[in-house]
Structure formats: C-alpha cells, structure tokens
Motif scaffolding. Structure first.
Motif, short mmCIF file in Angstrom:
data_model
loop_
_atom_site.label_atom_id
_atom_site.label_comp_id
_atom_site.label_asym_id
_atom_site.label_seq_id
_atom_site.Cartn_x
_atom_site.Cartn_y
_atom_site.Cartn_z
N GLU A 1 27.57 13.69 63.01
CA GLU A 1 27.77 12.52 63.86
C GLU A 1 27.61 11.19 63.11
OE1 GLU A 1 25.53 12.83 67.50
OE2 GLU A 1 26.23 14.89 67.84
N ARG B 1 28.02 16.60 73.77
CA ARG B 1 27.75 17.31 72.51
C ARG B 1 27.74 18.80 72.85
NH1 ARG B 1 23.09 15.01 71.37
NH2 ARG B 1 23.96 13.43 69.96
N CYS C 1 40.87 23.42 64.05
CA CYS C 1 40.17 23.86 65.25
C CYS C 1 41.17 24.51 66.22
CB CYS C 1 39.49 22.67 65.91
SG CYS C 1 38.64 23.12 67.44
N ASP D 1 33.86 16.95 59.62
CA ASP D 1 32.79 17.77 60.19
C ASP D 1 32.31 17.08 61.47
OD1 ASP D 1 30.55 19.23 60.88
OD2 ASP D 1 29.47 18.87 59.00
N SER D 2 32.70 17.61 62.62
CA SER D 2 32.34 16.96 63.88
C SER D 2 30.84 17.02 64.17
CB SER D 2 33.13 17.55 65.05
OG SER D 2 32.95 18.95 65.14
N ALA D 3 30.11 17.95 63.53
CA ALA D 3 28.66 18.02 63.71
C ALA D 3 27.95 16.89 62.95
CB ALA D 3 28.13 19.37 63.25
N ARG E 1 32.53 17.11 70.18
CA ARG E 1 31.83 15.91 70.61
C ARG E 1 32.81 15.13 71.48
NH1 ARG E 1 28.86 18.86 68.12
NH2 ARG E 1 27.05 18.23 66.86
N HIS F 1 33.23 24.90 69.23
CA HIS F 1 33.85 24.33 68.03
C HIS F 1 33.19 23.01 67.61
CE1 HIS F 1 36.92 27.29 68.96
NE2 HIS F 1 37.20 26.67 70.08
N GLN F 2 31.89 22.86 67.87
CA GLN F 2 31.16 21.63 67.54
C GLN F 2 31.82 20.40 68.17
OE1 GLN F 2 28.23 21.11 66.23
NE2 GLN F 2 27.80 23.23 65.65
N PRO G 1 27.84 22.06 70.70
CA PRO G 1 27.89 22.86 69.47
C PRO G 1 28.52 24.24 69.65
CG PRO G 1 25.74 21.82 69.71
CD PRO G 1 26.50 21.58 71.00
#
Length: 195
Positions: A90, A107, A133, A86-88, A115, A112-113, A109
C-alpha cells in the motif's frame, strides 16, 4: 498468466475477513441512470490523473463496470481497475492516490490482494490488483462481451433494475443480481472455450 480455471472461478467473500477499512458503508438507495456518453471522457480524465500521481507504478488503468458499456444503464460511478506491481504494498501507491482525493475503503487479502479506493466527486470505485490478476481479466472480458452482445447487455440491465428493491448496502444489491451476472459470465467463458 492465470489459468482458465483461475479466471472462470467465481469469488465468494471470505466470511472471516472484514474488508472495510473505515467500517461498512451505510445503507443507500441504488439509483441507475441511462447510459451517459460522457462517461468515457470522465474515465479518460480520471485515468490521466491516476497515471500522473503514480507514474510507472500504474501498470494498467482500465475502464470497467457498467459505465464502460455503451447503452447500459448504470450507477453514476466510474469503475476503474488499476494494476500495480504489488497491491499489498500500500505505501507504494495509496499515499499518492490519497493526495489526489482517493480514500482507501476496502482491503481484501483473500481476494487477489484487492484494495478498493473511492473518490467522492466525481464518484469513482478504484479497484487495485497486481499483475496478471484473474479478476482484471474477468472484468475486461465481461465488458467486451456486453459491448458485443446486446441481448446479454439488456438482460444484465434488467437484473440490475430487479435488484434495486430491497434496499440495504450496495453489496446487498450486488448479491441480488449475482445469479444473472454469473450466468452471463459462464456463457461468455463457454463461448471462449474456457469451460
């Protein structure tokens, strides 16, 4: 798994989203260097470091971008796609990457979230996405296409050289080569039966 439509859709930045964690980058001169046969070994060492730092959180670590295409001139910066659960989330990966020198700089969001982290030496752009993704699929397809289609590789290299005059941020350089990049993507997608 993403649909063909999700994979073939070109991304335009959300004008209401400020992606810069530390503020926008300073204007810089883009310098292309001839392909360096040491780039794959540099990537391999960097990938080992990322996997050691993250353990099972690093689901995939892929060499992408121009330095992953033999014969293609590039900025001397290794681009890496890192897939995490989950790239969100962090806290699950950013502190471990910061401990080995990476800095969170982007960042997004809305995309595709995504980072983005950088490493100053050796220079790295680390792109972090979640599983399945569309963008990581696009990156791998484009890399593999350029590896097997020298005419498009050369056309892309020329577009990169043509995009340098004008200065500004790297994002300005990226915009100036975008039309050729997207045309190659579209031809690649048509050849794959996705458009």
């Amino acid at each position: 798994m993403p649909t063909d439509e999700e994979i073939t859709r070109h991304h335009d930045s959300d004008p209401d989203e400020d992606p810069w964690v530390l503020g926008p980058p300073k204007p810089t001169v883009v310098e292309l260097t001839p392909y360096d046969p040491e780039w794959p070994a540099r990537f391999a060492a960097l990938a080992d470091g990322i996997r050691a730092a993250l353990g099972g959180t690093a689901l995939e670590v892929e060499h992408v971008g121009s330095t992953s295409v033999p014969g293609l001139a590039a900025k001397d910066i290794i681009d890496i796609d890192l897939t995490v659960p989950d790239s969100a989330d962090e806290p699950s990966y950013v502190p471990a990457l910061e401990a080995i020198g990476y800095v969170l700089t982007i960042r997004e969001p809305s995309w595709h979230q995504h980072r983005g982290l950088t490493l100053p030496a050796p220079r790295v752009n680390l792109h972090v996405f979640g599983p399945d993704c569309p963008e990581t699929i696009r990156h791998r397809m484009f890399r593999d296409w350029l590896r097997t289609h020298p005419d498009d590789r050369d056309r892309y290299e020329q577009a990169k050289h043509d995009a340098i005059p004008g200065g500004g941020h790297v994002m300005d350089y990226n915009r100036r080569k975008q039309d050729v990049l997207r045309d190659i993507y579209d031809r690649m997608f048509r050849a794959a039966g996705m458009k």
